[in-house]
Structures are given as structure tokens and as C-alpha cells.
Design a protein around this motif. Structure first.
Motif, PDB file in Angstrom:
ATOM      1  N   THR A   1       0.799  -1.218   0.000  1.00 53.56           N
ATOM      2  CA  THR A   1       0.000   0.000   0.000  1.00 53.56           C
ATOM      3  C   THR A   1       0.835   1.272   0.000  1.00 53.56           C
ATOM      4  OG1 THR A   1      -0.181  -0.058   2.412  1.00 53.56           O
ATOM      5  CG2 THR A   1      -1.938  -1.136   1.153  1.00 53.56           C
ATOM      6  N   ALA A   2       2.100   1.183   0.377  1.00 53.39           N
ATOM      7  CA  ALA A   2       2.966   2.361   0.385  1.00 53.39           C
ATOM      8  C   ALA A   2       4.421   1.919   0.417  1.00 53.39           C
ATOM      9  CB  ALA A   2       2.669   3.245   1.589  1.00 53.39           C
ATOM     10  N   THR A   3       5.287   2.785  -0.097  1.00 57.86           N
ATOM     11  CA  THR A   3       6.729   2.577  -0.047  1.00 57.86           C
ATOM     12  C   THR A   3       7.379   3.892   0.311  1.00 57.86           C
ATOM     13  OG1 THR A   3       6.707   0.800  -1.680  1.00 57.86           O
ATOM     14  CG2 THR A   3       8.787   1.963  -1.391  1.00 57.86           C
ATOM     15  N   GLY A   4       8.320   3.842   1.233  1.00 57.08           N
ATOM     16  CA  GLY A   4       9.071   5.036   1.601  1.00 57.08           C
ATOM     17  C   GLY A   4      10.552   4.796   1.409  1.00 57.08           C
ATOM     18  N   THR A   5      11.259   5.822   0.951  1.00 55.13           N
ATOM     19  CA  THR A   5      12.703   5.755   0.781  1.00 55.13           C
ATOM     20  C   THR A   5      13.365   6.295   2.040  1.00 55.13           C
ATOM     21  OG1 THR A   5      12.463   6.053  -1.609  1.00 55.13           O
ATOM     22  CG2 THR A   5      14.642   6.459  -0.670  1.00 55.13           C
ATOM     23  N   LEU A   6      14.348   5.581   2.529  1.00 56.45           N
ATOM     24  CA  LEU A   6      15.041   5.943   3.754  1.00 56.45           C
ATOM     25  C   LEU A   6      16.377   6.603   3.446  1.00 56.45           C
ATOM     26  CD1 LEU A   6      14.308   2.561   5.522  1.00 56.45           C
ATOM     27  CD2 LEU A   6      13.121   4.733   5.905  1.00 56.45           C
ATOM     28  N   PRO A   7      16.883   7.475   4.337  1.00 52.37           N
ATOM     29  CA  PRO A   7      18.155   8.146   4.088  1.00 52.37           C
ATOM     30  C   PRO A   7      19.370   7.231   4.238  1.00 52.37           C
ATOM     31  CG  PRO A   7      17.310   8.778   6.226  1.00 52.37           C
ATOM     32  CD  PRO A   7      16.242   7.944   5.558  1.00 52.37           C
ATOM     33  N   GLY A   8      19.202   6.099   4.896  1.00 49.85           N
ATOM     34  CA  GLY A   8      20.298   5.158   5.087  1.00 49.85           C
ATOM     35  C   GLY A   8      19.786   3.738   5.049  1.00 49.85           C
ATOM     36  N   VAL A   9      20.677   2.788   5.194  1.00 49.39           N
ATOM     37  CA  VAL A   9      20.311   1.378   5.182  1.00 49.39           C
ATOM     38  C   VAL A   9      19.630   1.028   6.504  1.00 49.39           C
ATOM     39  CG1 VAL A   9      21.196  -0.982   5.057  1.00 49.39           C
ATOM     40  CG2 VAL A   9      22.216   0.801   3.644  1.00 49.39           C
ATOM     41  N   PRO A  10      18.391   0.522   6.466  1.00 45.63           N
ATOM     42  CA  PRO A  10      17.704   0.157   7.704  1.00 45.63           C
ATOM     43  C   PRO A  10      18.294  -1.117   8.300  1.00 45.63           C
ATOM     44  CG  PRO A  10      16.380  -0.493   5.831  1.00 45.63           C
ATOM     45  CD  PRO A  10      17.571   0.254   5.285  1.00 45.63           C
ATOM     46  N   ASN A  11      18.351  -1.154   9.637  1.00 41.29           N
ATOM     47  CA  ASN A  11      18.854  -2.343  10.308  1.00 41.29           C
ATOM     48  C   ASN A  11      17.840  -2.905  11.303  1.00 41.29           C
ATOM     49  OD1 ASN A  11      20.651  -4.380  10.953  1.00 41.29           O
ATOM     50  ND2 ASN A  11      21.611  -3.206  12.559  1.00 41.29           N
ATOM     51  N   GLU A  12      17.000  -2.037  11.846  1.00 38.82           N
ATOM     52  CA  GLU A  12      15.970  -2.462  12.782  1.00 38.82           C
ATOM     53  C   GLU A  12      14.705  -1.682  12.479  1.00 38.82           C
ATOM     54  OE1 GLU A  12      17.408  -1.914  16.739  1.00 38.82           O
ATOM     55  OE2 GLU A  12      18.981  -3.411  16.512  1.00 38.82           O
ATOM     56  N   LEU A  13      13.571  -2.166  13.020  1.00 34.69           N
ATOM     57  CA  LEU A  13      12.291  -1.522  12.749  1.00 34.69           C
ATOM     58  C   LEU A  13      11.412  -1.641  13.982  1.00 34.69           C
ATOM     59  CD1 LEU A  13      10.611  -0.216  10.441  1.00 34.69           C
ATOM     60  CD2 LEU A  13       9.830  -2.501   9.873  1.00 34.69           C
ATOM     61  N   SER A  14      10.772  -0.547  14.337  1.00 36.78           N
ATOM     62  CA  SER A  14       9.871  -0.525  15.477  1.00 36.78           C
ATOM     63  C   SER A  14       8.818   0.546  15.214  1.00 36.78           C
ATOM     64  CB  SER A  14      10.645  -0.226  16.760  1.00 36.78           C
ATOM     65  OG  SER A  14       9.778  -0.324  17.872  1.00 36.78           O
ATOM     66  N   GLY A  15       7.824   0.630  16.076  1.00 33.24           N
ATOM     67  CA  GLY A  15       6.785   1.642  15.889  1.00 33.24           C
ATOM     68  C   GLY A  15       6.151   2.034  17.199  1.00 33.24           C
ATOM     69  N   VAL A  16       5.523   3.185  17.196  1.00 33.86           N
ATOM     70  CA  VAL A  16       4.819   3.686  18.372  1.00 33.86           C
ATOM     71  C   VAL A  16       3.456   4.199  17.928  1.00 33.86           C
ATOM     72  CG1 VAL A  16       6.919   4.321  19.602  1.00 33.86           C
ATOM     73  CG2 VAL A  16       5.803   6.002  18.154  1.00 33.86           C
ATOM     74  N   VAL A  17       2.538   4.314  18.874  1.00 34.84           N
ATOM     75  CA  VAL A  17       1.231   4.884  18.604  1.00 34.84           C
ATOM     76  C   VAL A  17       1.239   6.319  19.107  1.00 34.84           C
ATOM     77  CG1 VAL A  17      -1.223   4.749  19.126  1.00 34.84           C
ATOM     78  CG2 VAL A  17       0.093   2.656  18.781  1.00 34.84           C
ATOM     79  N   ALA A  18       0.910   7.251  18.237  1.00 33.88           N
ATOM     80  CA  ALA A  18       0.847   8.665  18.627  1.00 33.88           C
ATOM     81  C   ALA A  18      -0.561   9.007  19.044  1.00 33.88           C
ATOM     82  CB  ALA A  18       1.285   9.542  17.461  1.00 33.88           C
ATOM     83  N   GLU A  19      -0.693   9.690  20.150  1.00 27.06           N
ATOM     84  CA  GLU A  19      -2.002  10.138  20.625  1.00 27.06           C
ATOM     85  C   GLU A  19      -1.997  11.654  20.650  1.00 27.06           C
ATOM     86  OE1 GLU A  19      -3.370   8.287  24.180  1.00 27.06           O
ATOM     87  OE2 GLU A  19      -2.436   6.385  23.664  1.00 27.06           O
ATOM     88  N   SER A  20      -3.125  12.250  20.231  1.00 27.79           N
ATOM     89  CA  SER A  20      -3.183  13.704  20.213  1.00 27.79           C
ATOM     90  C   SER A  20      -4.039  14.231  21.354  1.00 27.79           C
ATOM     91  CB  SER A  20      -3.738  14.211  18.901  1.00 27.79           C
ATOM     92  OG  SER A  20      -4.951  13.578  18.599  1.00 27.79           O
TER      93      SER A  20
END
Length: 76
Positions: A57-76
Motif C-alpha cells: 500500500t505504500a513505499t518510503g525511501t530511507l536516508p540510510g540502510v535500515p537495520n531495525e524496525l519498530s513503531g509507536v502509537v501517537a495520541e493527540s
């Protein structure tokens, strides 16, 4: 030693070779809800994949080579 990695051959129990170092870039996976995020270190990209359809559904280009991946939930 049952299952997992062989300490002498550096191969997994399933026969695949492991990276010689855990720091070597390799695809990473993070899942949140119905979306899987998968990195492509060779192209410096991260892809979002809908788990219900299997469609990218989407692709993003990164500024460097990724080595790990994680995520957080943002609350407003």
C-alpha cells in the motif's frame, strides 16, 4: 542442542545460513493492526503491506540502510 542455531556451522535448524553478524542489514518486519511494515535494506526502502489483501500500500525511501524496525502509537 535442539532446534535454533548450530553454534559450529552458523546455520539455522531449517538449513538457512544466518548473518555472520547480527548487525548486518537484513529485512526487518513490524506489524501494527492490519499492516505489516517490511524493510528492503538493498534499496533503502520500507514497504507497508495490507495483511488482508497482501497488497503493497505504500513505499518510503530511507536516508540510510535500515537495520531495525519498530513503531509507536501517537495520541493527540
Amino acid at each position: 542442542m535442539g532446534g535454533g542455531m548450530s553454534p559450529t556451522s552458523h546455520e539455522s535448524a531449517s538449513g538457512g545460513a544466518s548473518p555472520s553478524s547480527w548487525r548486518e542489514p537484513r529485512p526487518a518486519l513490524f506489524v501494527r493492526g492490519g499492516t505489516a511494515y517490511v524493510t528492503d535494506p538493498g534499496k533503502k526502502e520500507v514497504h507497508a503491506v495490507d495483511l488482508g489483501t497482501g497488497e503493497k500500500t505504500a513505499t518510503g525511501t530511507l536516508p540510510g540502510v535500515p537495520n531495525e524496525l519498530s513503531g509507536v502509537v501517537a495520541e493527540s
